[in-house]
Design an enzyme around this catalytic site. Structure first.
Site, short mmCIF file in Angstrom:
data_model
loop_
_atom_site.label_atom_id
_atom_site.label_comp_id
_atom_site.label_asym_id
_atom_site.label_seq_id
_atom_site.Cartn_x
_atom_site.Cartn_y
_atom_site.Cartn_z
N ASP A 30 -0.28 5.08 0.72
CA ASP A 30 -0.57 6.18 1.63
C ASP A 30 -0.57 5.71 3.08
O ASP A 30 -1.24 4.74 3.44
CB ASP A 30 -1.92 6.80 1.27
CG ASP A 30 -1.91 7.39 -0.13
OD1 ASP A 30 -0.93 8.09 -0.46
OD2 ASP A 30 -2.85 7.13 -0.90
N ASP A 53 0.86 -1.17 0.00
CA ASP A 53 0.00 0.00 0.00
C ASP A 53 0.91 1.23 0.00
O ASP A 53 2.09 1.15 0.38
CB ASP A 53 -0.90 -0.02 1.24
CG ASP A 53 -1.77 1.21 1.35
OD1 ASP A 53 -2.45 1.55 0.37
OD2 ASP A 53 -1.78 1.83 2.43
#
Length: 222
Positions: free
Chosen positions: A11, A9
């Site tokens: 953010d 991932d």
């Protein structure tokens, strides 16, 4: 050959911050978006994401609209400034080292993010990650339309997009000899549950609780 798959991932995982939120704030601070309404909307959507109540299509209508309102030349110029001022300072040595370790091990690495590919493609290049699976903004005749193309890369959509990407290489997620996914967010539980080795990274409270309950490793990159 057995595939060693590593998914990240972006953010609040590889970045100490949220690139989608920061892009909106950057446009507000540059006077490109109107502060009074857009700043409040941007903050409200971010809070909905954190709470797990975000309507992704409603949000994308807001987030992709500025891309359609400006030329590609302007957008690229602004993004270069955005990278220098907002993104590179949010990349920690720990995040760079983690990505480098998996790349040097010869694993198949991809960033999997709900944030659109216009915002995130230069960030993936900064990390030297060769594959990006992101929400795709629709474009026609060299201009963004403000709409999304295909399935948003969010929640269960991340599974669909990863499986489609792997299928294009003749692979299946369940057949990978090893599969990891690093994430900070409870919104990523669907994909975390599908890989062999889920890892919680500086997790939000909901994911932290799930990681403890399930015995998943928890690390920090800050």
């Amino acid at each position: 050959m057995s595939v060693q798959l590593c998914l990240f991932d972006l953010d609040n995982t590889l970045l100490a911050g949220d690139s989608d939120y920061e892009w909106g704030q950057f446009l507000v601070d540059r006077g490109i978006l109107e502060r009074e309404t857009c700043e409040a909307q941007n903050r409200a959507y971010y809070e909905q994401y954190a709470a797990g109540t975000l309507d992704i299509h409603e949000y994308l209508g807001f987030a992709l609209r500025p891309l359609a309102a400006h030329t590609s030349a302007d957008l690229e110029r602004w993004h270069a400034e955005f990278m220098r001022s907002r993104i590179v300072p949010r990349i920690t040595p720990g995040a760079r080292a983690l990505v480098r370790r998996h790349l040097e091990a010869g694993e198949l690495c991809a960033i999997v993010t709900a944030t659109n590919s216009f915002v995130t493609a230069p960030i993936a290049r900064e990390f030297a990650v060769p594959h990006l699976i992101a929400t795709e903004p629709e474009s026609r005749d060299g201009r963004f339309t403000g709409r999304v193309a295909g399935t948003p890369c969010f929640r269960e959509g991340k599974i669909e997009r990863v499986e489609t990407w792997l299928a294009g290489m003749g692979q299946r997620l369940e057949d990978c000899a090893e599969s990891r996914f690093y994430s900070d967010s409870h919104n990523d539980l669907p994909l975390l549950e599908r890989v062999r080795r889920p890892v919680a990274v500086d997790p939000d409270p909901q994911l932290a609780a799930e990681a403890v309950r399930r015995g998943w490793p928890v690390i920090s990159l800050r």
